[in-house]
Write a protein that holds these residues in place. Structure first.
Motif, mmCIF file in Angstrom:
data_model
loop_
_atom_site.group_PDB
_atom_site.id
_atom_site.type_symbol
_atom_site.label_atom_id
_atom_site.label_comp_id
_atom_site.label_asym_id
_atom_site.label_seq_id
_atom_site.Cartn_x
_atom_site.Cartn_y
_atom_site.Cartn_z
ATOM 1 N N ALA A 1 11.395 24.942 61.300
ATOM 2 C CA ALA A 1 11.667 26.322 61.711
ATOM 3 C C ALA A 1 11.249 26.495 63.162
ATOM 4 C CB ALA A 1 10.914 27.298 60.818
ATOM 5 N N VAL A 2 12.020 27.257 63.899
ATOM 6 C CA VAL A 2 11.730 27.474 65.319
ATOM 7 C C VAL A 2 10.330 28.047 65.508
ATOM 8 C CG1 VAL A 2 12.757 29.772 65.537
ATOM 9 C CG2 VAL A 2 12.754 28.234 67.480
ATOM 10 N N LYS A 3 9.858 28.836 64.564
ATOM 11 C CA LYS A 3 8.513 29.419 64.675
ATOM 12 C C LYS A 3 7.430 28.348 64.639
ATOM 13 C CE LYS A 3 8.008 30.171 59.795
ATOM 14 N NZ LYS A 3 7.343 30.857 58.767
ATOM 15 N N ASP A 4 7.759 27.153 64.114
ATOM 16 C CA ASP A 4 6.780 26.072 64.023
ATOM 17 C C ASP A 4 6.750 25.176 65.265
ATOM 18 O OD1 ASP A 4 5.938 26.891 61.499
ATOM 19 O OD2 ASP A 4 7.507 25.721 60.503
ATOM 20 N N LEU A 5 7.524 25.509 66.266
ATOM 21 C CA LEU A 5 7.533 24.701 67.492
ATOM 22 C C LEU A 5 6.186 24.711 68.201
ATOM 23 C CD1 LEU A 5 11.034 25.311 69.074
ATOM 24 C CD2 LEU A 5 10.127 23.187 68.128
ATOM 25 N N LYS A 6 5.365 25.696 67.909
ATOM 26 C CA LYS A 6 4.046 25.738 68.547
ATOM 27 C C LYS A 6 3.134 24.623 68.037
ATOM 28 C CE LYS A 6 3.177 29.567 65.522
ATOM 29 N NZ LYS A 6 3.374 30.974 65.535
ATOM 30 N N LYS A 7 3.549 23.956 66.973
ATOM 31 C CA LYS A 7 2.802 22.802 66.448
ATOM 32 C C LYS A 7 3.285 21.558 67.206
ATOM 33 C CE LYS A 7 2.647 24.973 61.919
ATOM 34 N NZ LYS A 7 3.119 24.909 60.540
ATOM 35 N N LEU B 1 16.345 22.126 64.373
ATOM 36 C CA LEU B 1 15.611 23.392 64.396
ATOM 37 C C LEU B 1 16.388 24.426 63.602
ATOM 38 C CD1 LEU B 1 14.556 23.524 68.130
ATOM 39 C CD2 LEU B 1 13.256 22.664 66.176
ATOM 40 N N ARG C 1 16.597 28.596 62.164
ATOM 41 C CA ARG C 1 16.218 29.997 62.335
ATOM 42 C C ARG C 1 16.745 30.718 61.103
ATOM 43 N NH1 ARG C 1 18.083 31.721 67.666
ATOM 44 N NH2 ARG C 1 20.102 31.363 66.743
ATOM 45 N N ASP C 2 15.872 31.391 60.411
ATOM 46 C CA ASP C 2 16.225 32.064 59.156
ATOM 47 C C ASP C 2 16.835 31.067 58.162
ATOM 48 O OD1 ASP C 2 15.363 34.516 60.204
ATOM 49 O OD2 ASP C 2 17.340 34.920 61.071
#
Length: 89
Positions: free
Chosen positions: A5-11, A27, A29-30
């Protein structure tokens, strides 16, 4: 092929390790794919980009051919479009 998920790119460590291990990462999204990441060698960035762009262009051409086979355009429609484009400033 791994999905993230794009939100997990911070990992970033997980992203880097996945790319090193698998070479690619989809990647989402939704829950729907929207981009692909590829691992590359630092000294081959231009070559890698060129190959990716060539593949995307080939894919676009294939899709256009499929669409035109399903919905062929008549010679009259083509001529009308050409004439219209020539009239535009």
């Amino acid at each position: 092929m791994s999905y993230m998920a794009v939100k997990d790119l911070k990992k970033t460590r997980v992203v880097r390790e996945t790319l090193e291990r698998e070479g690619e990462l989809v990647l989402t999204r939704d829950g729907r794919p929207f981009a692909v990441m590829f691992g590359i060698e630092p000294d081959s960035i231009e070559e890698s980009l060129s190959e990716i762009r060539r593949a995307l262009f080939s894919s676009a051409v294939r899709q256009a051919r499929r669409r035109s086979a399903k919905n062929p355009v008549s010679v009259d429609e083509i001529q009308t479009e050409i004439e219209s484009a020539r009239r535009e400033p």
